[in-house]
Design an enzyme around this catalytic site. Structure first.
Site, PDB file in Angstrom:
ATOM      1  N   SER A 402       0.834  -1.202   0.000  1.00 25.65           N
ATOM      2  CA  SER A 402       0.000   0.000   0.000  1.00 25.65           C
ATOM      3  C   SER A 402       0.874   1.260   0.000  1.00 25.65           C
ATOM      4  O   SER A 402       1.689   1.441  -0.901  1.00 25.65           O
ATOM      5  CB  SER A 402      -0.958  -0.039   1.201  1.00 25.65           C
ATOM      6  OG  SER A 402      -1.914   0.991   1.133  1.00 25.65           O
ATOM      7  N   ASP A 454      -8.934  -4.701  -6.144  1.00 22.62           N
ATOM      8  CA  ASP A 454      -8.314  -3.756  -5.209  1.00 22.62           C
ATOM      9  C   ASP A 454      -8.423  -2.315  -5.720  1.00 22.62           C
ATOM     10  O   ASP A 454      -8.023  -2.002  -6.838  1.00 22.62           O
ATOM     11  CB  ASP A 454      -6.852  -4.141  -5.021  1.00 22.62           C
ATOM     12  CG  ASP A 454      -6.170  -3.342  -3.916  1.00 22.62           C
ATOM     13  OD1 ASP A 454      -6.777  -2.385  -3.397  1.00 22.62           O
ATOM     14  OD2 ASP A 454      -5.036  -3.679  -3.569  1.00 22.62           O
TER      15      ASP A 454
END
Length: 631
Positions: A402, A454
């Site tokens: 991330s 995602d």
């Protein structure tokens, strides 16, 4: 899968790849046989001319030969249809059929040559018969030439050098020698494809531009069809994801192990911090260190530096010695605090000062500031120097998930000049990270991994503006009350279903029922935000403050296959891995897994599944435990 082994070497074709080529050949040969039979039956009375016996003999033998070939090709197609991708057991007879089929090419070539020689002698027979014989000879040589071209394409010069698939496993990928082997294979594969492209385009004039085009095309094909490269990078991702997860410390460890986690690291939490190890910043440092040891499987002495100091633009990170991969690993933590969120939301772009001649070197401001902070710590505080003084032969690998993935990617770009062998693995990185030039530059040493739907790898300022535009258009045409839409959305998110079964847009004459729309689409699309223009349906061009940015490196996409339930906790999902282009992540997708697919524990489970399945599929054990494609 895997490629068949014929004549003692592996070929770039599997036993289940022959269905459609076989059907196409069957179609051509059946037409050819029918045409030859019709020619013989209709004109056999005209073959009493000089040389007519030769032509009659040619047609009769050709009909018999074609009938045998048609039977063999039909058998090949039927056998190729059996089994599954990873279960070639029912196709174990394929190799024998292919040997027979290849053997039939010898009499076919001999007979085609004799036919050409007899026709060339100028036989004085009916012109229709002669023309028909010439056509059969021409067709024979066209099919033979096509077969030769096919063999050239599927022939793998590296096939005789490669070990059986069962010997290629994680244990064989743990050293720089293995990395060099894969690089060598990649270079050789590029050379093979360049030879193939030149062969197929032999009629094109060979100049400098053509040679460059050949090289570029070969590199494209070798990368696209390189399963060895994908398997190696997947195994690396599977390995280094443990470090990216470890950077989150004890919270993620407890979350992944809710019943046993606290017991496993409880002793470390109670232990007082010592100065023997370089632990910096944050609370519960001993708990963090205990979870890091459990997650990575390393020992205390393998860690050079662990920092949980957390401020805006200053991310926690760790530096460890990975003896299995012979790497100095720098793992950067992803978003876990309000400070990290502020770093994420600093989405303006700023220039990077790099030792390169590239132009337009800009990146996400918040993440680039965080990468600069870690860069200063690694270089100015001598952390990397300390690590490489212990293991000078190791390479540098940067990883993160991330926000940490974006920081690791930028850090790799900053360290590229000092450490040319640097590699980075970015797990679920943000899309709005690099300018176009930096994105292209990063493909040589950064690999990104994206799971399913995602949202973060699709998230950028331009994509958010595009999503807002699409949502406003739907609202402008909506004919359902809000509570129904929300209830239906909750049902879809929890239990699945087809969202198209609950239409929210009016079409055709039904638009008259919307007498007073909540929002007028036309006014919404013309009343622009201050810095944007709604000029097309694609993601919109942003002003200079928010230029179009890209994700880092080459991208591996793990796509879900089949249904696995809607909750991230359901582990029945199956995934397939493939190389993807960044354009595939150019729009935000709305779905029940757009958030859960970003969670590191879900990504780790998906990686476990993919690596295990691909290893099993690569070895493809047949009945009795043997690889039935190998002969």
């Amino acid at each position: 899968m895997p490629g068949m082994v014929l004549f003692g070497r592996r070929w770039a074709i599997a036993s289940d790849d022959l269905v459609f080529p076989g059907v196409f050949e069957l179609f051509l040969r059946v037409l050819w046989w029918l045409g030859s039979l019709t020619l013989y039956l209709m004109h056999r009375g005209k073959l009493d001319c000089a040389g007519g016996v030769l032509l009659s003999t040619y047609l009769i033998v050709l009909l018999v030969l074609l009938a045998v070939i048609i039977c063999i090709v039909l058998a090949i197609v039927c056998v190729s249809m059996k089994g599954t991708i990873c279960n070639p057991g029912p196709r174990k007879s394929m190799s024998k059929l292919l040997y027979i089929r290849l053997a039939l090419f010898l009499p076919e070539m001999v007979w085609a040559s004799l036919g050409a020689a007899w026709v060339a002698e100028g036989i004085q027979c009916d012109r229709t018969v002669v023309n028909g014989i010439i056509a059969t000879v021409v067709v024979s040589w066209i099919i033979i030439a096509a077969t030769v071209v096919t063999i050239v394409v599927v022939f793998d010069p590296l096939g005789g050098k490669m070990a059986p698939p069962s010997s290629i496993g994680p244990g064989h990928l743990d050293s720089n020698e293995s990395s060099q082997l894969f690089n060598g294979l990649k270079t050789a594969a590029t050379s093979v494809w360049e030879t193939r492209v030149k062969f197929l385009c032999c009629c094109i004039r060979n100049d400098d531009h053509t040679r460059v085009a050949f090289s570029s095309t070969a590199e494209l094909f070798s990368t696209y069809f390189s399963e060895a490269d994908l398997d190696a990078e997947l195994e690396n991702c599977h390995h280094f994801m443990q470090f990216a997860a470890a950077a989150y410390g004890w919270p993620l460890y407890i979350y992944r192990n809710p019943f046993t986690g606290l017991c496993k690291i409880g002793g470390d939490c109670c232990r007082s911090a010592t100065t023997e190890y370089d632990l910096v910043g944050g609370d519960q440092l001993s708990c963090h260190f205990g979870s890091i040891l459990k997650t990575t499987g390393l020992q205390y002495r393998d860690f050079i530096h662990v920092s949980f100091h957390d401020k805006v633009y200053e991310l926690p990170f760790l530096v460890a010695l990975d003896h299995r991969k012979e790497a100095v690993v720098v793992a950067v933590r992803g978003t876990m605090s309000l400070q990290d969120i502020l770093t994420d939301l600093s989405a303006e772009s700023e220039s990077l000062e790099l030792d390169t001649d590239m132009e337009d070197c800009v990146a996400h401001k918040g993440i680039s500031q965080a990468a600069r902070y870690i860069y200063r710590r690694l270089i100015n505080d001598g952390i990397l120097s300390q690590a490489f003084s212990i293991v000078p032969e190791y390479r540098l690998v940067l990883v993160g998930h991330s926000l940490g993935a974006g920081a690791a990617a930028l850090l790799a770009i900053m360290l590229r000049s000092a450490y040319p062998q640097v590699r980075a693995y970015a797990f679920s990185p943000p899309r709005g990270l690099l300018s176009k030039s930096l994105y292209e530059f990063s493909k040589d040493f950064i690999v990104s991994l994206v799971l399913g739907m995602d949202v973060i790898p699709r998230l950028s300022v331009t994509n958010m503006e595009d999503l807002k535009k699409r949502i406003l258009r739907v609202i402008a045409h909506c004919n359902k009350p809000k509570y129904k839409i929300l209830l239906r959305g909750c049902w879809y998110g929890l239990f699945g279903g087809n969202p198209d079964n609950f239409p929210t847009e009016l079409d055709g004459g039904d638009q008259e029922a919307l007498a007073q729309p909540l929002l007028g689409e036309q006014s919404l699309l013309t009343r622009c935000s201050p810095g944007y223009s709604f000029s097309s349906d694609s993601p919109l061009d942003s002003p200079t403050k928010y230029p179009h940015l890209y994700p880092p490196g080459r991208i591996i996409h793990l796509e879900e296959e089949g249904s696995s339930g809607r909750c991230g906790c359901c582990s029945a999902a199956q995934y397939r891995a493939r190389w993807s282009h960044e354009a595939e992540f150019g729009r935000i997708l709305i779905g029940p897994k757009m958030l859960t697919d970003h969670m590191p524990d879900i990504l780790m489970r998906a990686l476990d599944t993919v690596v295990t399945d691909r290893a099993a599929c690569l070895s493809c054990p047949g009945q009795g435990g043997s690889n039935v494609d190998m002969v």
